[in-house]
Design a protein around this motif. Sequence first.
Motif, short mmCIF file in Angstrom:
data_model
loop_
_atom_site.label_atom_id
_atom_site.label_comp_id
_atom_site.label_asym_id
_atom_site.label_seq_id
_atom_site.Cartn_x
_atom_site.Cartn_y
_atom_site.Cartn_z
N GLU A 56 0.82 -1.20 0.00
CA GLU A 56 0.00 0.00 0.00
C GLU A 56 0.86 1.26 0.00
O GLU A 56 0.55 2.24 -0.67
N GLU A 57 1.98 1.23 0.73
CA GLU A 57 2.87 2.39 0.76
C GLU A 57 3.49 2.64 -0.62
O GLU A 57 3.64 3.79 -1.05
N LEU A 58 3.85 1.55 -1.32
CA LEU A 58 4.37 1.72 -2.68
C LEU A 58 3.31 2.34 -3.59
O LEU A 58 3.60 3.22 -4.40
N SER A 59 2.07 1.86 -3.45
CA SER A 59 0.99 2.39 -4.28
C SER A 59 0.72 3.85 -3.95
O SER A 59 0.49 4.68 -4.85
N GLU A 64 1.13 9.68 -4.98
CA GLU A 64 1.58 10.95 -4.40
C GLU A 64 3.11 10.98 -4.48
O GLU A 64 3.81 10.84 -3.49
N PRO A 65 3.67 11.12 -5.70
CA PRO A 65 5.11 11.00 -5.90
C PRO A 65 5.89 12.11 -5.19
O PRO A 65 5.37 13.18 -4.90
N THR A 70 12.02 19.42 -3.91
CA THR A 70 11.89 19.70 -2.47
C THR A 70 12.18 18.45 -1.65
O THR A 70 11.90 18.43 -0.45
N ALA A 71 12.71 17.42 -2.27
CA ALA A 71 12.90 16.14 -1.59
C ALA A 71 13.90 16.26 -0.44
O ALA A 71 14.92 16.94 -0.55
N PHE A 123 7.96 6.92 -8.83
CA PHE A 123 7.78 7.44 -7.49
C PHE A 123 8.16 8.91 -7.34
O PHE A 123 8.19 9.43 -6.23
N ILE A 124 8.48 9.60 -8.43
CA ILE A 124 8.94 10.98 -8.35
C ILE A 124 8.20 11.86 -9.34
O ILE A 124 7.57 11.38 -10.28
#
Length: 675
Positions: A56-59, A64-65, A70-71, A123-124
Amino acid sequence: MKKLYYFRLLILINMLFISSAHNAQNVPTDVFDEVLEEISVHNEEAGSSITEDMLEELSERMSEPINLNTATREQLSQLAFLNDHQIENLLAYLYINGEMQTLYELQMVSGMDRRTIDYLLPFICLRPVEKKQPPLRWKEVLKYGKQEVLTRLDIPLYERKGYKDTYLGTAQYHSLRYSFRYRDELYAGLTAEKDAGEPLAALHNRAGCDSYSFYFLLRNRGRLKRLAVGNYRLGFGQGLVVNNGFLLGKTSSADFFQYRSTGIGKHSSADEYNYFRGIAGAFSISEPLTASAFYSHRSLDGKVEEGVITSISQTGLHRSQMEADRKHALTQQLAGGNLTYQGDKIKWGLTGIYYFFDRPYRPELREYARYQLQGRTFYNIGADYQYRWHRWLWQGEAAVGQKGFAVLNRLLYTPSQIYRFMLVHRYYAHDYWAMFARSFAESGVQNENGWYLAAEVSPIARWTFFTSMDLFSFPWWKYRISKPSQGVEIVGKATFIPRRSTDMYLSYRYKQKERDVTGTSGEVILPTYHHRLRYRLNLAPTENLSFRTTADGTSFHSKGQAASYGYQLAQSASWLLPGLPLAATLQASYFHTDDYDSRVYSSEKGLIYSFYTPSFQGEGIRFVLHARYDLDEHWMILGKYGQTTYYDRDEIGSGNDLIHGNKKADIQLQLRCKF
């Protein structure tokens, strides 16, 4: 004739797929499915599993990449395939050159190879930098927050023996999950579940479902890094004190060598055991120093006799009257904290927990489990550390408990993107008591000493070679090993990626351990030898079509005894229908094994937030049809049909799980609404 037919059919299909791949477009394969499958199979003996929370966290991260402009180091550290050098180089690039204008700039970051960029892209994202963090306005939260309702229904097309006179409920499984998310800052949700065989709104479940779970998580609001209320998970250091999150054990990819603790996280899955219930918070004392504190009070299933706890159940099943009587039979409380310092090159942390039951815990211990945890009150204290110097990274943790101690050290060396090496040493005392410890191990954080060496090299374009060796020993007895013992595991893997649409690998795994000879009551102990061989081919001829071919072979034998063998041939095809939001996967496999020791594994595409890797023994075929239809941006329907047919038996299973007949089929349905 039956075996020959399936073999010829597989060869024919494979030849057709290979010939069509020459005109393939550049479509990357789903590398994460491969990694998750390897982790699940390689670490089944250590109790590793792919959790719903992790998927779920990966999804969520995909939906919400991370904004690269600002990473923070903390955000990038959530991506396990990024090592510290790549994170440092990426942050340095942004500091020197300012905001990225296009994702193509990732190729200019030192240490970013093509495979890592492929991993990273889902993811970004790139957005302009906000000069100041906006305040959390509840009107905006309710207006712009994303909500999801996910319901699941499993319908077995067979009847187990237990449903005739033992189980109290119907054979269907049902779960309902509601989740709310506002950006990357606020999460809340509720999960309700009824396992197969449990009553619904009746008997001991008059409140409806058998299990309810609630969570609330607030993140990154000023000095408040995390605040969790309800059900939550913890993971600090190397997991020698507490870790009930995702366990990354032995893999065959250097991209996942480095381990990072998860800290405080939400527990949103239907798992009824591996979580805490209460409140937890993490606060920034200064820029590099973070303090965490947590408290948990929850009921557990177990057996209580004459005021003494004799066993603790982890299944969460309450199908029969006996299982229902053990529901919430005892309580456990836990309190603790963590202090972490995160510098540029140095990281250290201190974790302590204290936990106790409402009555003494005195399990009936057999000789091999003589040193297992028992008593009423317990504690664990651990110090973790990390130091980075040029291309070297040293991670570790030392921990003590009410009895025993544990130490783990991990050394990584990355001279270049072509060569990567890792050395791990762990020593877990035979009497180390740590109820919530989960870390790198052959069989758990107790009674184990071992050295693990792994290397990955890419000396030739498009080729990657991985090898590892794990030398381990058990100072005290183990299950089915009536003496101190030792073993070795060797893994080799060669991966070839001729183009983005095609990749293949050949892997080999050898494990030698000792085991009691059945029927000798532990008086005769012999070494066992286990070999596993796998070939996997992934093809993506078009953007809408992909294929996967797998061939497995396995053998197992004890010294001086005849070997047992097994093999499996599997083929899957996935396609997205043009003009329709319909994605489907069809998979078929034929397996033949002599016994349980020569069993084979087959990964299948599961439902949302689930990953399924069943094992098979005997002779038979497995057929799976997986289909997903997105009606619009709000509604999604997913269905899966699976059927296993055995040719070597007339009954499947035993005891209450006995199925009369040689077929086992079930339907799984999922409905999701996002708004």
